[in-house]
Design a protein around this motif. Structure first.
Motif, mmCIF file in Angstrom:
data_model
loop_
_atom_site.group_PDB
_atom_site.id
_atom_site.type_symbol
_atom_site.label_atom_id
_atom_site.label_comp_id
_atom_site.label_asym_id
_atom_site.label_seq_id
_atom_site.Cartn_x
_atom_site.Cartn_y
_atom_site.Cartn_z
ATOM 1 N N GLU A 38 0.827 -1.215 0.000
ATOM 2 C CA GLU A 38 0.000 0.000 0.000
ATOM 3 C C GLU A 38 0.858 1.260 0.000
ATOM 4 O O GLU A 38 1.356 1.688 -1.033
ATOM 5 C CB GLU A 38 -0.956 -0.022 1.201
ATOM 6 C CG GLU A 38 -2.069 1.003 1.069
ATOM 7 C CD GLU A 38 -2.586 1.520 2.412
ATOM 8 O OE1 GLU A 38 -3.619 2.182 2.404
ATOM 9 O OE2 GLU A 38 -1.933 1.298 3.443
ATOM 10 N N ALA A 71 -2.353 -5.329 1.990
ATOM 11 C CA ALA A 71 -2.967 -5.134 0.682
ATOM 12 C C ALA A 71 -3.431 -3.690 0.518
ATOM 13 O O ALA A 71 -3.589 -2.940 1.481
ATOM 14 C CB ALA A 71 -4.161 -6.070 0.528
ATOM 15 N N ASN A 72 -3.665 -3.322 -0.712
ATOM 16 C CA ASN A 72 -4.378 -2.081 -0.981
ATOM 17 C C ASN A 72 -5.860 -2.308 -0.701
ATOM 18 O O ASN A 72 -6.354 -3.432 -0.773
ATOM 19 C CB ASN A 72 -4.175 -1.656 -2.439
ATOM 20 C CG ASN A 72 -2.750 -1.227 -2.719
ATOM 21 O OD1 ASN A 72 -2.362 -0.099 -2.440
ATOM 22 N ND2 ASN A 72 -1.948 -2.131 -3.285
ATOM 23 N N GLY A 73 -6.572 -1.263 -0.371
ATOM 24 C CA GLY A 73 -7.989 -1.382 -0.053
ATOM 25 C C GLY A 73 -8.811 -1.864 -1.236
ATOM 26 O O GLY A 73 -8.450 -1.646 -2.403
ATOM 27 N N LEU A 74 -9.920 -2.513 -0.938
ATOM 28 C CA LEU A 74 -10.798 -2.995 -2.010
ATOM 29 C C LEU A 74 -11.472 -1.859 -2.770
ATOM 30 O O LEU A 74 -12.065 -2.089 -3.821
ATOM 31 C CB LEU A 74 -11.861 -3.935 -1.423
ATOM 32 C CG LEU A 74 -11.353 -5.342 -1.076
ATOM 33 C CD1 LEU A 74 -12.439 -6.140 -0.373
ATOM 34 C CD2 LEU A 74 -10.891 -6.076 -2.342
ATOM 35 N N THR A 76 -9.747 0.446 -4.107
ATOM 36 C CA THR A 76 -8.746 0.891 -5.072
ATOM 37 C C THR A 76 -8.716 -0.071 -6.254
ATOM 38 O O THR A 76 -9.275 -1.168 -6.199
ATOM 39 C CB THR A 76 -7.339 0.934 -4.446
ATOM 40 O OG1 THR A 76 -6.878 -0.413 -4.207
ATOM 41 C CG2 THR A 76 -7.349 1.696 -3.119
ATOM 42 N N GLY A 79 -6.850 -3.474 -5.114
ATOM 43 C CA GLY A 79 -7.251 -4.250 -3.946
ATOM 44 C C GLY A 79 -7.730 -5.660 -4.251
ATOM 45 O O GLY A 79 -7.334 -6.621 -3.592
ATOM 46 N N ASP A 82 -4.902 -7.865 -5.230
ATOM 47 C CA ASP A 82 -4.060 -8.117 -4.056
ATOM 48 C C ASP A 82 -4.645 -9.234 -3.203
ATOM 49 O O ASP A 82 -3.949 -10.182 -2.827
ATOM 50 C CB ASP A 82 -3.941 -6.850 -3.196
ATOM 51 C CG ASP A 82 -3.008 -5.805 -3.785
ATOM 52 O OD1 ASP A 82 -2.327 -6.096 -4.783
ATOM 53 O OD2 ASP A 82 -2.974 -4.688 -3.229
ATOM 54 N N VAL A 96 -5.249 -5.230 6.126
ATOM 55 C CA VAL A 96 -6.014 -4.375 5.217
ATOM 56 C C VAL A 96 -6.152 -2.976 5.801
ATOM 57 O O VAL A 96 -6.245 -2.800 7.014
ATOM 58 C CB VAL A 96 -7.404 -4.975 4.902
ATOM 59 C CG1 VAL A 96 -7.248 -6.308 4.194
ATOM 60 C CG2 VAL A 96 -8.244 -5.128 6.160
ATOM 61 N N TYR A 108 -14.176 -8.004 3.523
ATOM 62 C CA TYR A 108 -12.859 -8.635 3.429
ATOM 63 C C TYR A 108 -12.934 -10.126 3.731
ATOM 64 O O TYR A 108 -12.227 -10.934 3.131
ATOM 65 C CB TYR A 108 -11.868 -7.934 4.360
ATOM 66 C CG TYR A 108 -11.332 -6.649 3.791
ATOM 67 C CD1 TYR A 108 -10.445 -6.669 2.717
ATOM 68 C CD2 TYR A 108 -11.705 -5.409 4.297
ATOM 69 C CE1 TYR A 108 -9.958 -5.495 2.166
ATOM 70 C CE2 TYR A 108 -11.220 -4.231 3.763
ATOM 71 C CZ TYR A 108 -10.342 -4.279 2.692
ATOM 72 O OH TYR A 108 -9.862 -3.118 2.145
#
Length: 290
Positions: A38, A71-74, A76, A79, A82, A96, A108
């Motif tokens: 991230e 991870a990158n956020g969902l 983005t 995400g 990831d 997360v 998630y």
């Protein structure tokens, strides 16, 4: 007393795109390694970093250290990919970002449905919305993979437009609220990073503040912070001497069935016995990990 007293004193963030740093981390004395996709990775490097992180954890060699990938956020563009890649990797946990409420945990959890059962869900507590929903988020640990929180004081300061000074005055209520919510629901919790890695006295003071609040350990941004962090969050010789004295005193035949006794001239109750046993168990777990 908890059955899982795995040491979590020090959690080192590493850019997943930095192969040399990851290789070095396999021999560092931190308890946890977090490979970051991230904040530490530029947008044009996200896919490459994801592949590197998965390759690193699958290669192994981290010994006793818990290994997670952030991870990158969902929300983005990276995400979803990831989460899909991490779910199939040999990780201990997925970390997360920017969870705002219990519904995010549900999202998630659904995204990790294909991951092995042992893979934990760790979340950042770093938004104003999350601070308002701490008990509800923590309660999700009862029905999901959620097992650990990490405070994200830098992002929280940005959202609040507050100053992140060494004393952390604007954030003190939130730190104690987060620890209380975590403890009420069996969630482990780590303090946020200290941006000062050159002045270790400043770092140690912040780490001791985190210990005072009840955090299990602290997240780190530089290897130089590992040793002082481990020292702060390890039971001291004085602590262990007290703990062993309490345990020994309560084990004496004349104290059988008593709820309160005198130990070294001070009153000790059964709650102190529980604390003493936990302290000794933590120390033994640290020693076992070398």
């Amino acid at each position: 007393m908890e059955t899982n007293l795995r040491p979590r004193r020090s959690a080192l963030y590493l850019p997943a795109s930095n192969a040399k740093a990851i290789a070095k981390a396999r021999a560092l004395p931190c308890d946890m390694v977090i490979l970051d996709l991230e904040d530490a990775v530029a947008p044009e490097m996200k896919a490459e970093a994801r592949a590197a992180a998965v390759a690193a954890v699958n290669e192994g060699g981290f010994g006793h250290r818990e290994v997670a990938i952030r991870a990158n956020g969902l929300d983005t563009e990276w995400g979803e990919a990831d989460l899909a890649a991490i779910a199939g990797a040999k990780v201990d946990a997925v970390l997360v970002p920017k969870v705002n409420g219990p519904e995010d945990i549900t999202t998630y959890e659904r995204a990790l449905a294909g991951a092995p059962a042992h893979v934990q869900l760790w979340t950042m507590i770093e938004t104003c919305a999350s601070v308002a929903n701490l008990p509800a988020i923590a309660a999700m640990a009862g029905t999901t993979r959620l097992s650990l929180w990490i405070m994200g004081t830098n992002d929280l300061a940005k959202e609040m437009r507050a100053q992140l000074t060494p004393c952390r005055t604007p954030f003190l209520p939130f730190l104690s609220m987060a620890v209380a919510a975590a403890r009420a629901n069996g969630v482990a919790i780590l303090d946020g990073v200290c941006n000062e890695f050159r002045d270790l006295e400043v770092f140690e003071a912040e780490a001791r503040q985190g210990l005072m609040f009840g955090f299990d350990g602290k997240s780190l941004i530089h290897p130089a912070q590992i040793e002082p962090c481990n020292t702060v969050f390890s039971p001291s010789e004085a602590d262990l001497a007290w703990a062993n004295a309490v345990i020994q005193a309560f084990s004496l035949p004349e104290n059988t069935g008593k709820g309160a006794i005198k130990v070294d001239g001070k009153m000790a109750e059964l709650l102190h016995l529980e604390q003493a046993r936990r302290l000794v168990a933590v120390s033994e777990a640290i020693t076992a990990n070398g």
